[in-house]
Design a protein around this motif. Structure first.
Motif, PDB file in Angstrom:
ATOM      1  N   ARG A   1       0.805  -1.356  -0.005  1.00  0.00           N
ATOM      2  CA  ARG A   1      -0.126   0.094  -0.109  1.00  0.00           C
ATOM      3  C   ARG A   1       0.941   1.348   0.094  1.00  0.00           C
ATOM      4  NH1 ARG A   1      -3.783  -0.444   5.037  1.00  0.00           N
ATOM      5  NH2 ARG A   1      -1.976  -1.701   5.822  1.00  0.00           N
ATOM      6  N   GLY A   2       2.012   1.165  -0.375  1.00  0.00           N
ATOM      7  CA  GLY A   2       3.226   1.931  -0.250  1.00  0.00           C
ATOM      8  C   GLY A   2       3.495   2.581  -2.032  1.00  0.00           C
ATOM      9  N   ASN A   3       4.576   3.495  -1.902  1.00  0.00           N
ATOM     10  CA  ASN A   3       4.914   3.599  -3.162  1.00  0.00           C
ATOM     11  C   ASN A   3       6.447   3.353  -3.490  1.00  0.00           C
ATOM     12  OD1 ASN A   3       2.863   5.560  -3.785  1.00  0.00           O
ATOM     13  ND2 ASN A   3       3.506   6.903  -2.104  1.00  0.00           N
ATOM     14  N   ASN A   4       6.974   3.294  -4.520  1.00  0.00           N
ATOM     15  CA  ASN A   4       8.429   2.908  -5.088  1.00  0.00           C
ATOM     16  C   ASN A   4       8.685   1.783  -4.517  1.00  0.00           C
ATOM     17  OD1 ASN A   4       8.343   5.434  -6.551  1.00  0.00           O
ATOM     18  ND2 ASN A   4       8.630   6.636  -4.283  1.00  0.00           N
ATOM     19  N   SER A   5       8.012   0.761  -4.298  1.00  0.00           N
ATOM     20  CA  SER A   5       8.559  -0.620  -3.855  1.00  0.00           C
ATOM     21  C   SER A   5       8.926  -1.470  -4.776  1.00  0.00           C
ATOM     22  CB  SER A   5       7.625  -1.197  -2.821  1.00  0.00           C
ATOM     23  OG  SER A   5       7.551  -0.173  -1.576  1.00  0.00           O
ATOM     24  N   THR A   6       9.537  -2.693  -4.587  1.00  0.00           N
ATOM     25  CA  THR A   6       9.792  -3.733  -5.349  1.00  0.00           C
ATOM     26  C   THR A   6       9.527  -4.954  -4.979  1.00  0.00           C
ATOM     27  OG1 THR A   6      11.659  -2.526  -6.643  1.00  0.00           O
ATOM     28  CG2 THR A   6      11.780  -4.831  -6.660  1.00  0.00           C
ATOM     29  N   LEU A   7       8.615  -5.857  -5.517  1.00  0.00           N
ATOM     30  CA  LEU A   7       8.435  -7.281  -5.161  1.00  0.00           C
ATOM     31  C   LEU A   7       9.088  -8.115  -6.393  1.00  0.00           C
ATOM     32  CD1 LEU A   7       7.242  -9.302  -3.463  1.00  0.00           C
ATOM     33  CD2 LEU A   7       5.016  -9.269  -4.808  1.00  0.00           C
ATOM     34  N   ARG A   8       9.982  -8.993  -6.154  1.00  0.00           N
ATOM     35  CA  ARG A   8      10.500  -9.926  -7.113  1.00  0.00           C
ATOM     36  C   ARG A   8      10.609 -11.257  -6.623  1.00  0.00           C
ATOM     37  NH1 ARG A   8      15.170  -6.058  -6.929  1.00  0.00           N
ATOM     38  NH2 ARG A   8      16.736  -6.491  -5.154  1.00  0.00           N
ATOM     39  N   ASN A   9      10.766 -12.092  -7.583  1.00  0.00           N
ATOM     40  CA  ASN A   9      11.363 -13.432  -7.112  1.00  0.00           C
ATOM     41  C   ASN A   9      10.384 -14.224  -5.944  1.00  0.00           C
ATOM     42  OD1 ASN A   9      13.341 -13.485  -8.814  1.00  0.00           O
ATOM     43  ND2 ASN A   9      14.778 -12.414  -7.449  1.00  0.00           N
ATOM     44  N   SER A  10       9.185 -13.740  -6.254  1.00  0.00           N
ATOM     45  CA  SER A  10       8.077 -14.132  -4.981  1.00  0.00           C
ATOM     46  C   SER A  10       6.880 -15.041  -5.618  1.00  0.00           C
ATOM     47  CB  SER A  10       7.524 -13.376  -4.246  1.00  0.00           C
ATOM     48  OG  SER A  10       8.993 -12.446  -3.535  1.00  0.00           O
ATOM     49  N   ILE A  11       6.350 -15.787  -4.887  1.00  0.00           N
ATOM     50  CA  ILE A  11       5.290 -16.963  -5.350  1.00  0.00           C
ATOM     51  C   ILE A  11       4.027 -16.977  -4.362  1.00  0.00           C
ATOM     52  CG2 ILE A  11       6.611 -18.902  -4.209  1.00  0.00           C
ATOM     53  CD1 ILE A  11       5.415 -20.720  -6.273  1.00  0.00           C
ATOM     54  N   VAL A  12       3.013 -16.822  -4.566  1.00  0.00           N
ATOM     55  CA  VAL A  12       1.694 -17.003  -3.638  1.00  0.00           C
ATOM     56  C   VAL A  12       0.872 -18.269  -4.311  1.00  0.00           C
ATOM     57  CG1 VAL A  12      -0.485 -15.964  -2.903  1.00  0.00           C
ATOM     58  CG2 VAL A  12       1.464 -14.575  -3.068  1.00  0.00           C
ATOM     59  N   VAL A  13       0.600 -19.123  -3.539  1.00  0.00           N
ATOM     60  CA  VAL A  13      -0.130 -20.318  -4.046  1.00  0.00           C
ATOM     61  C   VAL A  13      -1.341 -20.352  -2.931  1.00  0.00           C
ATOM     62  CG1 VAL A  13      -0.176 -22.851  -4.126  1.00  0.00           C
ATOM     63  CG2 VAL A  13       1.848 -21.720  -4.896  1.00  0.00           C
ATOM     64  N   ASN A  14      -2.575 -20.529  -3.579  1.00  0.00           N
ATOM     65  CA  ASN A  14      -3.761 -20.435  -2.633  1.00  0.00           C
ATOM     66  C   ASN A  14      -4.072 -19.443  -1.766  1.00  0.00           C
ATOM     67  OD1 ASN A  14      -4.495 -22.780  -4.400  1.00  0.00           O
ATOM     68  ND2 ASN A  14      -3.606 -24.239  -2.892  1.00  0.00           N
ATOM     69  N   SER A  15      -4.230 -18.325  -2.240  1.00  0.00           N
ATOM     70  CA  SER A  15      -4.463 -17.138  -1.342  1.00  0.00           C
ATOM     71  C   SER A  15      -6.554 -17.172  -1.723  1.00  0.00           C
ATOM     72  CB  SER A  15      -3.933 -16.026  -1.643  1.00  0.00           C
ATOM     73  OG  SER A  15      -4.506 -14.870  -0.814  1.00  0.00           O
ATOM     74  N   SER A  16      -7.140 -17.115  -0.900  1.00  0.00           N
ATOM     75  CA  SER A  16      -8.434 -17.227  -1.125  1.00  0.00           C
ATOM     76  C   SER A  16      -9.049 -15.877  -1.353  1.00  0.00           C
ATOM     77  CB  SER A  16      -9.396 -18.040  -0.149  1.00  0.00           C
ATOM     78  OG  SER A  16      -9.216 -17.197   1.022  1.00  0.00           O
TER      79      SER A  16
END
Length: 653
Positions: free
Chosen positions: A183-198
């Protein structure tokens, strides 16, 4: 006579502490080494100050859910020694979901106790680094509200009540959950995985009064293997109330068919200037939804719809809905889809800016360029679902359709749709629909029909240069749907109609005689091209204390990256290379790199350019100064003692 002896004792005002947390540790330890590690994450979070680092050893930490409020801190997981789980940029998640079972001991893992309420990691600090961490069984996996956060190699498994019903859950409360939410600015998410979020897999979202921007999602994956939409993932990667963000090199997939058409790579509610690129989807849609969603781009994306039968497999299409407008979809391939490009309008109950109804048309003034549709039921669908208004003035350029029941299914009012440079092969009908028809003002310009319906079917519409020429694809069995000869070099020059359509699916410039469909014949650059691309515009989109975002255009399709540094002529850093030959690139310097920029600092930068012929080089040098002021070096305190060693005072020198 007394004399004072002055001793200079130097130490750092903002000393950085490095802590360790292990399952064999104790909160009575000092935490400064693995042998003296803390035991719990929450204790470590409470001990930390700004700029501290904590290394967390792999293992199941149970319902130990830290709140991270300090700035400039790092939380880094490791297996045997710090750094052994680190991933290189673009390497992707280390958990290989399709070949490896979930393990709560491979990484440091938070296993929440309540999937309807628990937040596994709650991060409000700015400039926080999160690496090699794993969560399961909570309501939120990672809830991140700080700015300039770098999150790398995060794994999320089973968020929310994945066995309950939507809006209810087995405990009778709302089960809609979040895997990773920023919920912020100028951030980076990489090399990540989400499995089964409802509920939602990866979300970057602001509010109607405070949009977020400048964020990057790269090399991430989101999966759902639930068999019903009610307990599976609804939004896989979602941008909402978000502007000028980039999603690249990601994969999202509904493993089992839900007959639901879940939202794969989506901008909803409000957002502009966002880019989804170089990504793949399976069983889920690309989506632009609501009137405040405009001027976004989806490009270089392949979609596998997993279409099984008329009553199943509705996922996997490009959907524009509820007034979304002036968006661009280019270089998109769709295979085994029930629908290709779809327009819709329904009562979602959400108010748009200015309290205008969100149901402001079924999508208008959107452009679709270089689209390949193979094995689809309906290539273009004006949807039947509520159909409250019309879809107007959308344009489709360089379209190839192979093996479809119909080119257009019209169950919703439409007007001003334009088609240019079409290849239609093995398509049974031009149009079908139960409730309405195709508007007579529809334009079909330069179309070739092969092994399909009669060319006379275009007579009721604005037709121009309709042909029926036999041809073959280069290698259909190998998914190569370029034309095997120049027999369809009967197309239209689109550079004056829409500049982006002057290039084909592979980034090759279209030159006379122009080829129909998504590919220029031969796929070769113009003969005699020996000049590198030229940057014709350079626009600053945003600037912060730690990043700046640049939009640059070129005179021909080009790869692109930015190299930069703090001295003229010296560029030790660079962004990732966008490898598709595009006439426009947008990149964030700092935000999609490991190191953020310094405040109040002038940076010198150049663009790298390379065309399809291999001609390459660098642009002239440009400069940009980040916001804020450089902080002066903090002077060391001077401690004064008398000859007896008694403390007198400490002051700044």
């Amino acid at each position: 006579m007394r004399y004072l002896i002055i001793f200079f004792i130097c130490f750092s005002v903002n000393a950085q502490n490095t802590y360790y947390v292990t399952l064999s540790g104790s909160n009575s330890n000092n935490g400064f080494s693995e042998s003296n590690a803390f035991r719990t994450l929450t204790y470590a979070a409470n001990k930390m100050s700004d700029s501290d680092i904590v290394y967390v050893k792999a293992g199941n930490y149970g319902n130990d859910r830290p709140t991270i409020s300090n700035n400039n801190v790092s939380w880094i997981g490791y297996s045997n020694t710090p750094g052994d789980l680190d991933r290189s940029s673009g390497q992707g998640a280390s958990w290989q979901y399709k070949t490896e079972s979930f393990s709560n001991t491979r990484y440091p893992t938070v296993t929440a106790s309540n999937h309807l309420s628990d937040i596994c990691y709650n991060v409000s600090g700015n400039n926080v680094t999160l690496k090699n961490l794993q969560v399961t069984n909570g309501h939120y996996g990672f809830n991140i509200s700080g700015n300039n956060v770098v999150a790398d190699n995060l794994s999320v498994f089973d968020m929310g009540d994945t066995n309950g019903g939507e809006g209810g859950g087995s405990s009778g409360t709302n089960q809609y959950s979040f895997g990773i939410r920023f919920r912020g600015n100028n951030s980076t998410l990489r090399n990540s995985i989400v499995v089964n979020s409802s509920g939602e897999g990866i979300t970057f979202g602001g509010t109607s009064s405070n949009h977020i921007s400048g964020n990057t999602i790269e090399s991430c994956e989101v999966y759902s293997d639930k068999t019903t939409a009610q307990n599976g993932t609804d939004y896989f990667i979602l941008l909402a109330y978000a502007d000028d963000n980039i999603v690249s090199n990601c994969h999202v997939e509904q493993i089992n068919d839900t007959n639901s058409g879940r939202h794969g790579l989506s901008v909803k509610a409000a957002g502009s200037g966002n880019i989804f690129e170089n990504s793949t989807t399976a069983g889920v849609n690309l989506e632009a939804n609501f009137v405040a969603v405009h001027n976004n781009t989806w490009r270089n994306i392949s979609i596998n719809g997993k279409y099984l039968s008329d009553g199943a497999g509705t996922g996997g299409k490009i959907r524009v809905a509820n007034g979304a407008h002036h968006n661009l979809f280019e270089n998109i391939s769709l295979k085994d889809c029930r629908y290709g490009i779809a327009f819709a309008d329904w009562d979602d109950g959400v108010a748009a800016p200015g309290n205008a109804p969100s149901e402001y048309g079924g999508g208008n003034d959107n452009d679709f360029v270089n689209i390949l549709l193979v094995d689809v039921l309906s290539a273009i669908h004006f949807e039947f679902f509520q159909a409250l208004s019309t879809a107007d003035d959308n344009r489709i350029f360089n379209l190839t359709v192979h093996n479809s029941d119909r080119l257009i299914e019209a169950d919703m009012a439409n007007s001003g749709t334009e088609f240019y440079n079409l290849v239609i092969d093995d398509v049974t009908n031009l149009i079908s629909g139960s409730d309405t028809t195709l508007n007579p003002n529809t334009i079909f310009s330069y179309v070739n029909v092969h092994n399909s319906f009669s060319t006379s079917a275009f007579t009721p519409y604005n037709e121009n240069n309709i042909t029926s020429i036999a041809f073959s694809f280069t290698n259909e069995g190998n998914n190569d749907y370029s034309i095997s000869s120049n027999v369809l070099d009967v197309g239209q020059n689109l550079s004056g109609v829409f500049d982006r359509a002057a290039f084909d699916y592979n980034g090759n410039a279209r030159t006379a005689p122009y080829t129909l469909g998504a590919y220029e014949y031969g796929g070769a650059p113009p003969a005699g091209d020996e000049d590198p691309p030229v940057v014709i515009s350079n626009t600053l989109l945003s600037v912060t204390e730690t990043t700046f975002r640049v939009d640059w255009s070129l005179d021909e399709g080009s790869k692109g990256r930015i190299r930069y540094g703090t001295s003229t002529g010296s560029y030790p850093n660079e962004t990732n290379t966008e490898n598709n030959f595009l006439t426009r690139h947008i990149q964030t310097v700092g935000g999609n790199n490991a190191d953020l920029l310094n405040a109040g600092t002038t940076y010198y930068y150049q663009f790298y350019v390379e065309d399809a012929s291999g001609n390459n080089g660098y642009s002239p040098e440009y400069t940009q100064t980040t916001l804020g002021t450089q902080e002066p070096e903090t002077p060391n305190p001077v401690t004064i003692v008398d000859k007896r060693g008694l403390f007198l005072k400490s002051k700044k020198m």
